[in-house]
Design an enzyme around this catalytic site. Structure first.
Site, PDB file in Angstrom:
ATOM      1  N   GLY A 181       0.884  -1.683  -0.054  1.00  0.00           N
ATOM      2  CA  GLY A 181      -0.378  -0.292  -0.131  1.00  0.00           C
ATOM      3  C   GLY A 181       0.711   1.015  -0.216  1.00  0.00           C
ATOM      4  CB  CYS A 182       3.645   2.355   2.129  1.00  0.00           C
ATOM      5  SG  CYS A 182       2.940   1.968   3.673  1.00  0.00           S
ATOM      6  CB  SER A 183       5.558   0.147  -2.455  1.00  0.00           C
ATOM      7  OG  SER A 183       6.327   0.604  -1.039  1.00  0.00           O
TER       8      SER A 183
END
Length: 164
Positions: free
Chosen positions: A50-52
């Protein structure tokens, strides 16, 4: 202190990064944000899907637009070591504006009251950060967009643009 909120002054603390000579450099949060409008983006972990794939790329894509609206700096913060954060930053060759910072012990995240309530120590992750985006104006919190339940609905670059 409870969870950081709109109107609060951001506490000072020490974050770090690995410079080009592979040395760890410690920096004061107040030295990074005093007298400026900055965005502090907190993520649960470097290289996580989700972050990347969504959260950080949105800020990279909208960085120039955010800067055109008065943002001086955009900082990405995670409870990972400075070398991991440096490696993660390098995975975005198109990034020209975001600076990746480490809170490897989660001390700063805890001072904000933004540590993930879910205990993931049994998986070897230790303390993690909530996903969030804070808009700071001369150390004062103007916007505090904190996600719940692992979502990515209120802490995006688009949400920050709507707030400016």
């Amino acid at each position: 202190m409870g969870r950081i909120a709109v109107g609060d002054t951001i506490p000072d603390g020490t974050l770090s990064y690995a410079n080009e000579a592979h040395q760890v450099v410690n920096v004061s949060v107040h030295s990074l944000a005093a007298g400026k409008q900055v965005i502090l983006v907190g993520v649960p972990g470097a290289f996580t899907p989700g972050c990347s794939l969504k959260h950080v790329p949105g800020f990279i894509e909208k960085a120039e637009e955010l800067k055109s609206k008065g943002i001086s700096e955009i900082f990405v913060l995670s409870v990972n070591d400075p070398y991991v954060m440096k490696g993660w930053a390098k995975s975005y060759p198109e990034n020209k504006h975001l600076k990746f910072l480490s809170d490897s012990t989660a001390a700063y995240i805890k001072s904000l009251g933004l540590e993930l309530e879910l205990d993931v120590s049994d998986k070897g992750y230790g303390t993690r950060s909530e996903r969030f985006a804070l808009l700071l104006d001369d150390l004062q919190v103007k916007v505090a967009n904190v996600e719940t339940g692992g979502q990515l609905k209120v802490s995006t670059a688009e949400d920050m643009l709507k707030s400016l």
